[in-house]
Design a protein around this motif. Structure first.
Motif, PDB file in Angstrom:
ATOM      1  N   ARG A 128      41.145   3.177   8.424  1.00 34.10           N
ATOM      2  CA  ARG A 128      41.159   4.476   9.105  1.00 34.10           C
ATOM      3  C   ARG A 128      40.952   4.292  10.609  1.00 34.10           C
ATOM      4  O   ARG A 128      41.699   4.852  11.421  1.00 34.10           O
ATOM      5  CB  ARG A 128      40.085   5.400   8.524  1.00 34.10           C
ATOM      6  CG  ARG A 128      39.973   6.729   9.294  1.00 34.10           C
ATOM      7  CD  ARG A 128      38.906   7.649   8.692  1.00 34.10           C
ATOM      8  NE  ARG A 128      38.565   8.720   9.597  1.00 34.10           N
ATOM      9  CZ  ARG A 128      39.236   9.856   9.754  1.00 34.10           C
ATOM     10  NH1 ARG A 128      40.330  10.058   9.049  1.00 34.10           N
ATOM     11  NH2 ARG A 128      38.836  10.774  10.601  1.00 34.10           N
ATOM     12  N   ASN A 129      39.959   3.520  10.986  1.00 30.31           N
ATOM     13  CA  ASN A 129      39.719   3.305  12.407  1.00 30.31           C
ATOM     14  C   ASN A 129      40.847   2.501  13.050  1.00 30.31           C
ATOM     15  O   ASN A 129      41.173   2.709  14.224  1.00 30.31           O
ATOM     16  CB  ASN A 129      38.371   2.619  12.617  1.00 30.31           C
ATOM     17  CG  ASN A 129      37.222   3.603  12.598  1.00 30.31           C
ATOM     18  OD1 ASN A 129      37.085   4.456  13.471  1.00 30.31           O
ATOM     19  ND2 ASN A 129      36.362   3.499  11.588  1.00 30.31           N
ATOM     20  N   ASP A 130      41.441   1.582  12.301  1.00 24.15           N
ATOM     21  CA  ASP A 130      42.612   0.869  12.811  1.00 24.15           C
ATOM     22  C   ASP A 130      43.709   1.848  13.214  1.00 24.15           C
ATOM     23  O   ASP A 130      44.329   1.720  14.273  1.00 24.15           O
ATOM     24  CB  ASP A 130      43.160  -0.087  11.745  1.00 24.15           C
ATOM     25  CG  ASP A 130      42.409  -1.411  11.699  1.00 24.15           C
ATOM     26  OD1 ASP A 130      41.720  -1.741  12.672  1.00 24.15           O
ATOM     27  OD2 ASP A 130      42.513  -2.114  10.674  1.00 24.15           O
ATOM     28  N   LEU A 141      35.144   4.538  22.226  1.00 19.82           N
ATOM     29  CA  LEU A 141      34.779   3.702  21.094  1.00 19.82           C
ATOM     30  C   LEU A 141      33.271   3.538  21.012  1.00 19.82           C
ATOM     31  O   LEU A 141      32.579   3.489  22.029  1.00 19.82           O
ATOM     32  CB  LEU A 141      35.458   2.340  21.216  1.00 19.82           C
ATOM     33  CG  LEU A 141      36.986   2.385  21.331  1.00 19.82           C
ATOM     34  CD1 LEU A 141      37.552   1.007  21.622  1.00 19.82           C
ATOM     35  CD2 LEU A 141      37.607   2.960  20.066  1.00 19.82           C
ATOM     36  N   LYS A 142      32.785   3.460  19.803  1.00 23.02           N
ATOM     37  CA  LYS A 142      31.348   3.344  19.584  1.00 23.02           C
ATOM     38  C   LYS A 142      30.865   1.971  20.029  1.00 23.02           C
ATOM     39  O   LYS A 142      31.446   0.949  19.664  1.00 23.02           O
ATOM     40  CB  LYS A 142      31.035   3.552  18.098  1.00 23.02           C
ATOM     41  CG  LYS A 142      29.542   3.594  17.778  1.00 23.02           C
ATOM     42  CD  LYS A 142      29.321   3.917  16.305  1.00 23.02           C
ATOM     43  CE  LYS A 142      27.837   3.993  15.972  1.00 23.02           C
ATOM     44  NZ  LYS A 142      27.612   4.339  14.555  1.00 23.02           N
ATOM     45  N   ARG A 146      32.421  -3.722  18.256  1.00 22.91           N
ATOM     46  CA  ARG A 146      33.543  -4.559  18.669  1.00 22.91           C
ATOM     47  C   ARG A 146      34.801  -3.725  18.855  1.00 22.91           C
ATOM     48  O   ARG A 146      35.901  -4.109  18.445  1.00 22.91           O
ATOM     49  CB  ARG A 146      33.798  -5.681  17.652  1.00 22.91           C
ATOM     50  CG  ARG A 146      32.644  -6.662  17.517  1.00 22.91           C
ATOM     51  CD  ARG A 146      32.953  -7.777  16.537  1.00 22.91           C
ATOM     52  NE  ARG A 146      33.264  -7.260  15.200  1.00 22.91           N
ATOM     53  CZ  ARG A 146      34.479  -7.200  14.701  1.00 22.91           C
ATOM     54  NH1 ARG A 146      35.496  -7.629  15.402  1.00 22.91           N
ATOM     55  NH2 ARG A 146      34.683  -6.716  13.499  1.00 22.91           N
ATOM     56  N   ASP A 147      34.644  -2.563  19.475  1.00 22.49           N
ATOM     57  CA  ASP A 147      35.762  -1.661  19.756  1.00 22.49           C
ATOM     58  C   ASP A 147      36.477  -1.229  18.475  1.00 22.49           C
ATOM     59  O   ASP A 147      37.697  -1.064  18.451  1.00 22.49           O
ATOM     60  CB  ASP A 147      36.771  -2.312  20.709  1.00 22.49           C
ATOM     61  CG  ASP A 147      36.185  -2.584  22.069  1.00 22.49           C
ATOM     62  OD1 ASP A 147      35.166  -1.946  22.408  1.00 22.49           O
ATOM     63  OD2 ASP A 147      36.729  -3.436  22.800  1.00 22.49           O
ATOM     64  N   CYS A 148      35.728  -1.043  17.413  1.00 30.09           N
ATOM     65  CA  CYS A 148      36.333  -0.663  16.134  1.00 30.09           C
ATOM     66  C   CYS A 148      36.250   0.846  15.903  1.00 30.09           C
ATOM     67  O   CYS A 148      37.269   1.504  15.714  1.00 30.09           O
ATOM     68  CB  CYS A 148      35.661  -1.411  14.985  1.00 30.09           C
ATOM     69  SG  CYS A 148      36.137  -0.820  13.347  1.00 30.09           S
ATOM     70  N   ALA A 283      44.116  -5.439  16.989  1.00 34.51           N
ATOM     71  CA  ALA A 283      42.906  -6.153  16.581  1.00 34.51           C
ATOM     72  C   ALA A 283      41.730  -5.751  17.456  1.00 34.51           C
ATOM     73  O   ALA A 283      41.882  -5.583  18.664  1.00 34.51           O
ATOM     74  CB  ALA A 283      43.134  -7.649  16.678  1.00 34.51           C
ATOM     75  N   PRO A 284      40.558  -5.574  16.875  1.00 33.86           N
ATOM     76  CA  PRO A 284      39.372  -5.315  17.687  1.00 33.86           C
ATOM     77  C   PRO A 284      39.072  -6.512  18.576  1.00 33.86           C
ATOM     78  O   PRO A 284      39.558  -7.616  18.332  1.00 33.86           O
ATOM     79  CB  PRO A 284      38.264  -5.111  16.644  1.00 33.86           C
ATOM     80  CG  PRO A 284      38.964  -4.867  15.358  1.00 33.86           C
ATOM     81  CD  PRO A 284      40.268  -5.598  15.454  1.00 33.86           C
TER      82      PRO A 284
END
Length: 349
Positions: A128-130, A141-142, A146-148, A283-284
């Motif tokens: 979902r986050n991807d 981003l939270k 790792r920027d996910c 990719a994160p």
């Protein structure tokens, strides 16, 4: 006299034989000198001819990389052995998809397609986050993910052609949902029952089959196919149908007659529309092993946390839906983190 004559004859014969040998040797020498002179100065003597089999054999080409060799980087053999396939017209691909009746829905549940929003690509970020990171702009981003995890962003919704402000939260996340372009239930009735568990998990998390879209419109679509539902945004219908065709062809699914005809009608207005290629998720940053499960978000204001006496339990989302309790929000009876695949506080969306 006879002896002398005999000896003379023998000596004469020997002399003649020696003379012939001398003359032959002389001629051979003359021929060699002549050949050398004709070849010109500095010319090496001709080598002996190679055996016929060797002379006829073609020169050996470099071993392709696919066979374990190391191709010469200065030649075209260094190119990848498999080039990306050229884009195909959606109408042509549609013609290759079998047309059959819809199979019974018996046995279908979301669980047949594995864990919701699993991290199938092992990039440390759930599907979902991807997809939110792929389809939204102006992302926030939270930290420490790792920027996910996407906290907010703007979606240019392809289904309605409107801009939607996404804000992560129990009550706001459903505004943007990740749609299975070919619905899981529709796939189940058109061939997915024959897929393996691993193939169904891949299908449910394949970026080619996923789009971030307006939540209410996605609920309206439900599990409809092209014969029963098309995006309100007419300018996106060609791309939408082409994507469905690409997904069904990739996973060996079929279409019904009504679905086939509906797809053909849409594509008749855009005959050169091509099927889309796979769309890998970004990719994160700093890939690492997947982080531990996040702590469940706090209950929404006004929603009481579950008490120890609460005895509501659902084994999975299928059970929650059957009880009419889905979606489950954090703090409501029956909510469990294990059922909330994207950890956004809403389970069984």
């Amino acid at each position: 006299m006879r002896r002398v004559t005999t000896r003379g004859a023998a000596g004469n014969s020997t002399a003649k034989s020696g003379a012939v040998d001398w003359i032959a040797a002389g001629l051979a020498g003359l021929l060699l000198v002549s050949a050398t002179a004709c070849a010109g100065p500095g010319t090496a003597p001709a080598a002996a001819p190679a055996p016929v089999a060797s002379a006829a054999a073609p020169a050996e080409s470099p071993t392709p990389a696919a066979e374990g060799g190391t191709p010469d980087p200065g030649t075209s053999d260094g190119a990848p052995s498999q080039q990306p396939a050229a884009a195909s017209r959606a109408l042509d691909v549609l013609a290759t998809i079998p047309v059959k009746g819809r199979a019974p829905k018996t046995g279908y549940s979301r669980d047949q397609f594995g864990q919701a929003w699993a991290d199938v690509d092992r990039n440390g970020c759930d599907t979902r986050n991807d997809m939110l990171r792929r389809d939204l702009t102006a992302l926030a981003l939270k930290p420490d993910t790792r920027d996910c995890v996407v906290l907010s962003g703007i979606l240019n919704d392809p289904y309605t052609a409107t801009l939607i402000n996404f804000l992560r939260g129990t009550n706001t996340s459903p505004a943007v949902q990740i749609d299975h372009v070919v619905a899981l239930s529709d796939a189940w009735q058109k061939g997915a029952q024959q897929l393996t568990e691993a193939q169904r998990l891949a299908f449910a998390n394949d970026p080619l089959n996923l789009l971030a879209v307006d939540g209410p419109i996605n609920q309206q679509k439900s599990d409809g196919d092209a014969a029963t539902w098309l995006p309100p945004n007419k300018s996106f219908r060609c791309d939408y149908v082409a994507r469905q065709i690409s997904v069904k062809a990739a996973y060996g699914l079929w279409v019904t007659k009504a679905e086939h005809d509906a797809m053909a009608r849409v594509l008749a207005e855009c005959r050169d529309t091509t099927t889309p290629a796979g769309q890998a998720a970004p990719a994160p940053s700093e890939p690492q092993p997947a982080p531990p499960p996040a702590v469940a978000p706090a209950p929404a204001p006004g929603v009481a946390p579950p008490s120890a006496s609460t005895a509501v339990y659902y084994a999975n989302c299928a059970a929650a839906r059957a009880a009419g309790a889905a979606p489950l929000r954090a703090g409501q009876p029956g909510y469990r983190e294990q059922m909330d695949g994207d950890r956004d506080g809403v389970a069984c969306e």
